[in-house]
Design an enzyme around this catalytic site. Structure first.
Site, short mmCIF file in Angstrom:
data_model
loop_
_atom_site.label_atom_id
_atom_site.label_comp_id
_atom_site.label_asym_id
_atom_site.label_seq_id
_atom_site.Cartn_x
_atom_site.Cartn_y
_atom_site.Cartn_z
N ARG A 63 0.85 -1.19 0.00
CA ARG A 63 0.00 0.00 0.00
C ARG A 63 0.88 1.24 0.00
O ARG A 63 1.56 1.55 0.98
CB ARG A 63 -0.92 0.01 1.22
CG ARG A 63 -1.94 -1.12 1.23
CD ARG A 63 -2.88 -1.00 0.05
NE ARG A 63 -4.03 -1.90 0.19
CZ ARG A 63 -5.05 -1.90 -0.62
NH1 ARG A 63 -5.10 -1.05 -1.64
NH2 ARG A 63 -6.05 -2.74 -0.45
N ALA A 75 -10.92 -7.07 -0.50
CA ALA A 75 -11.77 -5.88 -0.41
C ALA A 75 -11.66 -5.09 -1.70
O ALA A 75 -10.75 -5.30 -2.50
CB ALA A 75 -11.33 -5.01 0.77
N GLU A 91 -15.02 -9.02 -5.92
CA GLU A 91 -13.70 -8.76 -5.35
C GLU A 91 -13.05 -10.04 -4.80
O GLU A 91 -11.85 -10.24 -4.96
CB GLU A 91 -13.78 -7.70 -4.25
CG GLU A 91 -14.02 -6.30 -4.78
CD GLU A 91 -12.87 -5.73 -5.58
OE1 GLU A 91 -11.71 -6.20 -5.45
OE2 GLU A 91 -13.10 -4.80 -6.37
N GLU A 95 -9.52 -11.06 -6.54
CA GLU A 95 -8.29 -11.00 -5.75
C GLU A 95 -7.75 -12.38 -5.36
O GLU A 95 -6.54 -12.54 -5.23
CB GLU A 95 -8.51 -10.17 -4.48
CG GLU A 95 -8.63 -8.70 -4.76
CD GLU A 95 -8.64 -7.85 -3.50
OE1 GLU A 95 -8.41 -8.37 -2.39
OE2 GLU A 95 -8.88 -6.64 -3.63
N PRO A 113 -14.74 8.56 9.66
CA PRO A 113 -15.77 9.59 9.53
C PRO A 113 -15.33 11.00 9.92
O PRO A 113 -16.09 11.94 9.70
CB PRO A 113 -16.89 9.08 10.45
CG PRO A 113 -16.21 8.20 11.43
CD PRO A 113 -15.06 7.58 10.69
N GLY A 114 -14.12 11.14 10.40
CA GLY A 114 -13.62 12.48 10.70
C GLY A 114 -13.32 13.28 9.45
O GLY A 114 -13.30 14.51 9.48
N GLU A 118 -16.71 7.41 3.38
CA GLU A 118 -16.63 6.02 2.93
C GLU A 118 -17.35 5.08 3.89
O GLU A 118 -17.08 5.06 5.08
CB GLU A 118 -15.17 5.56 2.80
CG GLU A 118 -15.07 4.12 2.33
CD GLU A 118 -13.65 3.58 2.29
OE1 GLU A 118 -13.45 2.52 1.69
OE2 GLU A 118 -12.75 4.22 2.88
N GLU A 139 -2.90 -4.37 -9.67
CA GLU A 139 -3.04 -4.99 -8.35
C GLU A 139 -2.15 -6.22 -8.26
O GLU A 139 -2.27 -7.15 -9.05
CB GLU A 139 -4.52 -5.38 -8.17
CG GLU A 139 -4.93 -5.71 -6.79
CD GLU A 139 -6.45 -5.83 -6.69
OE1 GLU A 139 -6.99 -5.35 -5.70
OE2 GLU A 139 -7.09 -6.41 -7.60
#
Length: 176
Positions: A63, A75, A91, A95, A113-114, A118, A139
């Site tokens: 990542r 995911a 997915e 994957e 959520p700050g 999503e 990927e």
């Protein structure tokens, strides 16, 4: 007292392939004003795929955002208008190569959520059928089977750092 923020204005700053960014001006409960930077995301799915041997199908994937290879459950991002259940099955197959005969929604949650809207849909997949993976062209993943007990140990020792995966593994204790 209900603590809500009233949106007074909203300005789109960026529209991308995965996310959009907007800045909202809001009125706070104490009648002061503030700017909120909001990442708009179409939503995503995560799949807790468990074999008959109580192994979790996991992937290791680099990542770029955190400059690390992470252990994760399969995911992916929802396409516009896509049914989350169909996305979860897609997915899982893309994957890992696995398909499933049983899949059920076990939880939904907001990832951060700050600053982001999503919403993640977490599915439990059982009665797995092995097949060939077909990842996206950008990927690169390694597929692993991890015993539930070992996955719990990986949480304890910090090997697993991905939030959706941590939630999935902790929920697995109640589901098997």
């Amino acid at each position: 007292m209900i603590l809500e923020e009233k949106t007074l204005s909203s300005e789109k700053i960026y529209n991308g392939k995965i996310i959009n960014l907007r800045i909202d001006t809001v009125e706070l409960p104490d009648h002061k004003y503030q700017k909120r930077e909001i990442v708009e995301h179409p939503g995503a799915v995560a799949v807790l795929a468990i074999t008959k041997e109580n192994e979790i199908i996991m992937v290791k994937q680099y990542r770029k955002t955190v400059e690390e290879t992470l252990w994760e459950v399969p995911a992916g991002k929802l396409e516009i208008g896509e049914d989350p259940k169909k996305c979860a099955m897609r997915e899982l197959k893309e994957e890992t190569g696995y398909s499933c005969k049983k899949i059920e929604l076990i939880n939904t949650f907001y990832t951060s959520p700050g600053f982001s809207d999503e919403k993640m849909y977490l599915y439990l997949a059982k009665d797995l059928v092995e097949g060939d993976p077909n990842p996206d062209e950008d990927e690169y993943v390694e597929i692993h089977k991890v015993k539930v007990e070992d996955a719990l140990d990986m949480l304890q020792n910090g090997t697993i750092k991905d939030a959706k995966t941590i939630i999935a593994i902790l929920m697995s204790k109640q589901l098997i």
